[in-house]
Design an enzyme around this catalytic site. Structure first.
Site, PDB file in Angstrom:
ATOM      1  N   ARG A 138      96.315  26.018  -2.333  1.00  0.00           N
ATOM      2  CA  ARG A 138      95.443  26.891  -1.554  1.00  0.00           C
ATOM      3  C   ARG A 138      96.051  27.381  -0.252  1.00  0.00           C
ATOM      4  O   ARG A 138      95.589  28.360   0.296  1.00  0.00           O
ATOM      5  CB  ARG A 138      94.113  26.188  -1.271  1.00  0.00           C
ATOM      6  CG  ARG A 138      93.339  25.999  -2.546  1.00  0.00           C
ATOM      7  CD  ARG A 138      91.930  25.514  -2.338  1.00  0.00           C
ATOM      8  NE  ARG A 138      91.469  24.981  -3.613  1.00  0.00           N
ATOM      9  CZ  ARG A 138      91.460  23.697  -3.911  1.00  0.00           C
ATOM     10  NH1 ARG A 138      91.828  22.811  -3.024  1.00  0.00           N
ATOM     11  NH2 ARG A 138      91.074  23.287  -5.112  1.00  0.00           N
ATOM     12  N   VAL A 139      97.050  26.707   0.273  1.00  0.00           N
ATOM     13  CA  VAL A 139      97.587  27.163   1.558  1.00  0.00           C
ATOM     14  C   VAL A 139      99.081  27.462   1.535  1.00  0.00           C
ATOM     15  O   VAL A 139      99.591  28.160   2.404  1.00  0.00           O
ATOM     16  CB  VAL A 139      97.297  26.133   2.686  1.00  0.00           C
ATOM     17  CG1 VAL A 139      95.826  26.048   2.980  1.00  0.00           C
ATOM     18  CG2 VAL A 139      97.850  24.772   2.348  1.00  0.00           C
TER      19      VAL A 139
END
Ligand code: ATP
Ligand code: MG
Length: 502
Positions: free
Chosen positions: A365-366
């Site tokens: 997600r990052v």
């Protein structure tokens, strides 16, 4: 008499405020024992995570339950020697682990006792095993890649420094191998080498030793620390291991350096906490885990962070699934705590697609915020082609005769899948991964048989290493697919493939 009353009052007050601190040792007594847990009376001021001591038998205990007039503690060693009416002393010390440079290259237990044949650790600093996670003001967003050297991960599920990425899969699907490759790859990466901490939670000593030997052979012990516990250790040591590893990593993080910690695995960690909680007669919840099992893992993983001081602690927790079930209690907890997951599939592993990463079910997600521009560009095209390939694969099953353009796209997909296969212990630097994907994206492999792809891949990388070092250097410096870089790369590829066909 009247004038003295104020004096009496004053004296009375002073007496009241007088602190009497007689240096009396607090000693309690074991009133009940069972399977490593002991209930001790008479220790009024004990705090949670305090070390207690049975001097006579040299047994250390950890205070975990504080009840009215009774302390529930578990033994850190020789638990079978504890008997009723043993005398227990307070140490007033919270459980700690030695930290610092002295640990590098060493194998220790969660309390810092050496498990290799080397002398005891002489550390200058100690840190408690439980520490607060950095707050939002100390943190900054993930912005530097943590290259794993694994093609699929670095291209499609990129990890950034300070991120928490879960590795999950059934038994024997290559979970530990991924972790090991990530450590090995740090040696060759362009970015500064993080201190790596491998935390073995209830792993067989033979496996730990094997890993140690590989790290040694590959020159990775210069920046790696192993915190080891085996199935024979008391569950409390297994439970403490990840917190110890985390504190060791935090020491470097807080000094503005990079650290990477691997927890192998948190499933066994959850089991150990369940066992301890049952011993201490704590109430149980879902799947007989204690109610605080989520918190047990979240407070550990929250300590991974990218800090404003330039330091980072990246966490790669591992989770074992049963028959690929990611909806069981511990996997769902961990999925919700982390910033993404790498999902290993038993079917892919058996079908010899290794590393057996299910690309569709894996996410980060990052990490893409930290990915190099060149990798972002080549991975974008790769993603589209793979998605198309999966669709066409279904379609192709239904019809015997395929139109030429569809057959071509299918072939391209197969080539990409072949390129993404990677043996363990062979991590690749990001510039080489980018070159391979670029070449595949642009059809350089299209005219070859699938069986030939791996052989060509090796030759191609050799060619760049031996004859086109300047292109590799250019990519390392620019980290982008600029027109200039692309022109040079294309020229090199054309030359290689023209000669290869001959
Ligand atoms: P366990 O559940 O026992 O902890 P695991 O999921 O950690 O297993 P590994 O021990 O990493 O799995 O790997 C299992 C086996 O698969 C090992 O023999 C390893 O050498 C092999 N293996 C792992 N990754 C690859 C790969 N990319 N290519 C070929 N073989 C691999
Ligand atoms: Mg393993």
């Amino acid at each position: 008499m009247e004038d003295l009353s104020f004096l009496i009052e004053k004296l009375e007050k002073e007496i009241e405020n007088l602190e009497v601190t007689p240096e009396l040792e607090e000693v309690g007594e074991v009133i009940r024992v069972g399977d490593g847990a002991a209930w001790i009376s008479g220790l009024k001021n004990t705090f949670v995570s305090e070390i207690l001591f049975i001097e006579e038998k040299n047994i250390l205990l950890l205070a975990l339950n504080l009840e009215e007039g009774l302390v529930g503690a578990v033994a850190l060693n020789d638990f079978d020697k504890i008997k009723q009416s043993d005398l227990v002393k307070r140490t007033k010390k919270i459980i700690q682990v030695p930290v610092g440079e002295e640990l590098i290259g060493r194998v220790i237990d969660p309390l810092g006792r050496p498990l290799d044949d080397l002398p005891p650790i002489k550390a200058n600093s100690y840190l408690p095993l439980e520490r607060k996670a950095p707050n939002v003001f100390e943190r900054e967003p993930v912005n530097t890649p943590l290259h794993t050297g694994i093609k699929i991960i670095d291209a499609l599920i990129p990890i950034g420094r300070g991120q928490r990425e879960l590795i999950l899969g059934d038994r024997q699907t290559g979970k530990t191998s991924i972790a090991l490759d990530v450590i090995l790859n740090q040696k060759n990466d362009t970015y500064r080498t993080p201190i790596c901490i491998y935390v073995a939670i209830g792993q067989k000593m033979s496996k730990i030793r094997r890993m140690y030997e590989i790290l040694k052979k590959e020159g990775a012990l210069d920046y790696t620390i192993i915190v080891a516990t085996t199935p024979e250790d008391p569950p409390i040591l297994l439970y403490l291991a990840p917190y110890a590893g985390c504190s060791i990593g935090e020491y470097f993080r807080d000094k503005g350096r990079d650290a990477l910690v691997i927890y192998d695995d948190l499933t066994k960690h959850a089991w150990s906490w369940r066992e301890i909680s049952l011993l201490l007669k704590r109430p149980v919840g879902r799947e007989a885990y204690p109610g605080d099992i989520f918190y047990t893992h979240s407070r550990l993983l929250e300590r991974a962070a990218k800090l404003k001081n330039g330091g980072s602690l990246t966490a790669l927790p591992i989770c074992e699934t049963q028959l690929g079930d990611v909806s069981a209690y511990i996997p769902t907890n961990l999925i919700s705590i982390t910033d993404g997951q790498i999902y290993l599939s038993n079917d892919l592993f058996k079908a010899n697609f290794r590393p057996a990463i299910n690309i569709g079910l894996s996410v980060s997600r990052v990490g893409s915020k930290a990915q190099t521009k060149i990798m972002k560009k080549v991975a974008g095209k790769l993603k589209l082609d793979l998605a198309q390939y999966r669709e066409l694969e279904e379609f192709a099953k239904l019809s015997a005769e395929l139109p030429e353009d569809i057959a071509k796209k299918l072939k391209r997909g197969k080539i990409l899948m072949e390129i993404l296969k990677q043996e363990n212990l062979r991590p690749l630097t990001f510039e080489k991964i980018a070159i391979l994907i670029y070449a595949a994206n642009n059809g350089f492999f299209d005219d070859f048989e699938i069986e030939k792809i791996k052989e060509i891949e090796i030759k191609l990388l050799e060619y760049f290493e031996l004859e086109k070092k300047e292109v590799l250097t250019e990519i390392i410096n620019q980290k982008d697919l600029t027109d200039e870089v692309e022109a040079k790369l294309k020229e090199a590829l054309i030359y290689f493939f023209e000669n290869y066909k001959k």
